[in-house]
Design a protein around this motif. Structure first.
Motif, PDB file in Angstrom:
ATOM      1  N   LEU A 156       0.841  -1.194   0.000  1.00 49.10           N
ATOM      2  CA  LEU A 156       0.000   0.000   0.000  1.00 49.10           C
ATOM      3  C   LEU A 156       0.877   1.245   0.000  1.00 49.10           C
ATOM      4  CD1 LEU A 156      -2.624  -1.051   2.709  1.00 49.10           C
ATOM      5  CD2 LEU A 156      -2.975  -0.988   0.231  1.00 49.10           C
ATOM      6  N   SER A 157       0.406   2.293  -0.661  1.00 53.36           N
ATOM      7  CA  SER A 157       1.126   3.565  -0.685  1.00 53.36           C
ATOM      8  C   SER A 157       0.964   4.272   0.657  1.00 53.36           C
ATOM      9  CB  SER A 157       0.592   4.454  -1.803  1.00 53.36           C
ATOM     10  OG  SER A 157      -0.730   4.865  -1.498  1.00 53.36           O
ATOM     11  N   GLU A 158       1.784   5.266   0.872  1.00 56.01           N
ATOM     12  CA  GLU A 158       1.691   6.048   2.114  1.00 56.01           C
ATOM     13  C   GLU A 158       0.341   6.732   2.205  1.00 56.01           C
ATOM     14  OE1 GLU A 158       2.953   6.505   5.593  1.00 56.01           O
ATOM     15  OE2 GLU A 158       4.170   5.300   4.259  1.00 56.01           O
ATOM     16  N   GLU A 159      -0.183   7.225   1.093  1.00 52.06           N
ATOM     17  CA  GLU A 159      -1.495   7.876   1.080  1.00 52.06           C
ATOM     18  C   GLU A 159      -2.596   6.890   1.500  1.00 52.06           C
ATOM     19  OE1 GLU A 159      -4.623  10.175  -1.909  1.00 52.06           O
ATOM     20  OE2 GLU A 159      -2.667   9.559  -2.680  1.00 52.06           O
ATOM     21  N   ALA A 160      -2.520   5.654   0.995  1.00 56.27           N
ATOM     22  CA  ALA A 160      -3.515   4.638   1.367  1.00 56.27           C
ATOM     23  C   ALA A 160      -3.435   4.336   2.859  1.00 56.27           C
ATOM     24  CB  ALA A 160      -3.302   3.371   0.548  1.00 56.27           C
ATOM     25  N   TYR A 161      -2.205   4.184   3.372  1.00 55.37           N
ATOM     26  CA  TYR A 161      -2.056   3.948   4.813  1.00 55.37           C
ATOM     27  C   TYR A 161      -2.675   5.085   5.615  1.00 55.37           C
ATOM     28  CZ  TYR A 161       1.095  -0.096   4.562  1.00 55.37           C
ATOM     29  OH  TYR A 161       1.628  -1.349   4.361  1.00 55.37           O
ATOM     30  N   GLU A 162      -2.388   6.320   5.218  1.00 52.61           N
ATOM     31  CA  GLU A 162      -2.905   7.469   5.957  1.00 52.61           C
ATOM     32  C   GLU A 162      -4.428   7.475   5.981  1.00 52.61           C
ATOM     33  OE1 GLU A 162      -1.073  11.076   4.523  1.00 52.61           O
ATOM     34  OE2 GLU A 162       0.943  10.277   4.880  1.00 52.61           O
ATOM     35  N   ARG A 163      -5.052   7.137   4.851  1.00 53.19           N
ATOM     36  CA  ARG A 163      -6.517   7.097   4.796  1.00 53.19           C
ATOM     37  C   ARG A 163      -7.067   5.976   5.687  1.00 53.19           C
ATOM     38  NH1 ARG A 163      -9.438   9.621   0.882  1.00 53.19           N
ATOM     39  NH2 ARG A 163     -11.057   9.234   2.422  1.00 53.19           N
ATOM     40  N   ILE A 164      -6.410   4.829   5.669  1.00 53.10           N
ATOM     41  CA  ILE A 164      -6.868   3.724   6.513  1.00 53.10           C
ATOM     42  C   ILE A 164      -6.669   4.060   7.984  1.00 53.10           C
ATOM     43  CG2 ILE A 164      -6.454   1.309   7.154  1.00 53.10           C
ATOM     44  CD1 ILE A 164      -5.767   0.800   4.168  1.00 53.10           C
ATOM     45  N   PHE A 165      -5.540   4.693   8.316  1.00 50.44           N
ATOM     46  CA  PHE A 165      -5.269   5.048   9.715  1.00 50.44           C
ATOM     47  C   PHE A 165      -6.359   5.949  10.287  1.00 50.44           C
ATOM     48  CE2 PHE A 165      -0.374   4.586   9.107  1.00 50.44           C
ATOM     49  CZ  PHE A 165      -0.503   3.208   9.110  1.00 50.44           C
ATOM     50  N   GLU A 166      -7.015   6.731   9.430  1.00 46.37           N
ATOM     51  CA  GLU A 166      -8.084   7.634   9.881  1.00 46.37           C
ATOM     52  C   GLU A 166      -9.285   6.861  10.441  1.00 46.37           C
ATOM     53  OE1 GLU A 166      -9.076  10.079   6.518  1.00 46.37           O
ATOM     54  OE2 GLU A 166      -7.094  11.047   6.487  1.00 46.37           O
ATOM     55  N   ILE A 167      -9.446   5.614  10.021  1.00 46.75           N
ATOM     56  CA  ILE A 167     -10.627   4.843  10.460  1.00 46.75           C
ATOM     57  C   ILE A 167     -10.270   3.674  11.379  1.00 46.75           C
ATOM     58  CG2 ILE A 167     -12.049   5.537   8.488  1.00 46.75           C
ATOM     59  CD1 ILE A 167     -11.459   2.782   7.228  1.00 46.75           C
ATOM     60  N   LEU A 168      -8.998   3.563  11.755  1.00 37.97           N
ATOM     61  CA  LEU A 168      -8.550   2.511  12.669  1.00 37.97           C
ATOM     62  C   LEU A 168      -8.448   3.042  14.090  1.00 37.97           C
ATOM     63  CD1 LEU A 168      -5.599   0.771  10.761  1.00 37.97           C
ATOM     64  CD2 LEU A 168      -7.887  -0.146  11.147  1.00 37.97           C
TER      65      LEU A 168
END
Length: 190
Positions: free
Chosen positions: A14-26
């Motif tokens: 996963l890209s850093e942008e994808a991680y950041e978006r997922i981290f918002e909902i974890l």
């Protein structure tokens, strides 16, 4: 969120942008022993990635007897996927057998992200593949292996499980009675 990064790398880059978006909902959460993550009849909204502890899923038959469907140990996903997808009440109970630490994620928010990002969609697909393979393997084990073989396979997969959870849950998971489990254990010791 290194824990999630390590988990995700097992499935898809996963890209850093994808991680950041997922981290918002974890959310990292701790639950005590006997806490029900999903109750019978509850419409679940979250899935979980188990960091520490043991979770089981089970149902209760008309006579009040518990039947263990799955034993979850780190690092694995947990949650009533069918009820989440269909947005319907759970027919299973998900309970912490020990104190647990989990990453909690709203399934529908995660699904929306997977529609927005192809790489998250691929990650989601690969996780679902893993769940399918895990469940298919359990069904095949129940059909093809005898009780002793199923117990030995569980011991290989989860060393020391006998010291971690109640024998009743192990027997139920193996689709045998506690008496049968006791006999199997006695025969394997000698």
């Amino acid at each position: 969120m290194d824990f999630f990064r390590n988990f995700a790398q097992n499935f898809h880059h996963l890209s850093e942008e994808a991680y950041e978006r997922i981290f918002e909902i974890l959310n990292m959460k701790k639950f005590p022993k006997n806490h029900e993550l999903v109750s019978l009849g509850q419409n679940p909204t979250n899935f979980y990635i188990l960091k520490t502890g043991i979770i089981i899923s089970y149902h209760i038959d008309s006579k009040g007897k518990e039947h263990t469907k799955t034993i979850y140990t780190p690092v694995i996903t947990s949650g009533n996927l069918g009820a989440l997808i269909k947005k319907e009440p759970s027919k299973l109970i998900y309970k912490c057998l020990t104190d647990c630490e989990v990453l909690e994620c709203n399934y529908h928010k995660f699904y929306e992200l997977s529609l927005e990002y192809q790489e998250i969609s691929i990650f989601h697909y690969k996780v679902l593949q893993n769940i399918y393979i895990r469940e298919e393997s359990k069904i095949l084990d129940l059909q093809m292996l005898d009780a002793t073989q199923r117990y030995e396979k569980l011991q290989e997969k989860l060393p020391g499980i006998d010291n971690l959870i109640n024998q009743y849950h192990i027997a139920s998971y193996l689709n045998i009675t506690p008496v049968q489990l006791s006999r199997i254990r006695k025969n394997l010791i000698y």
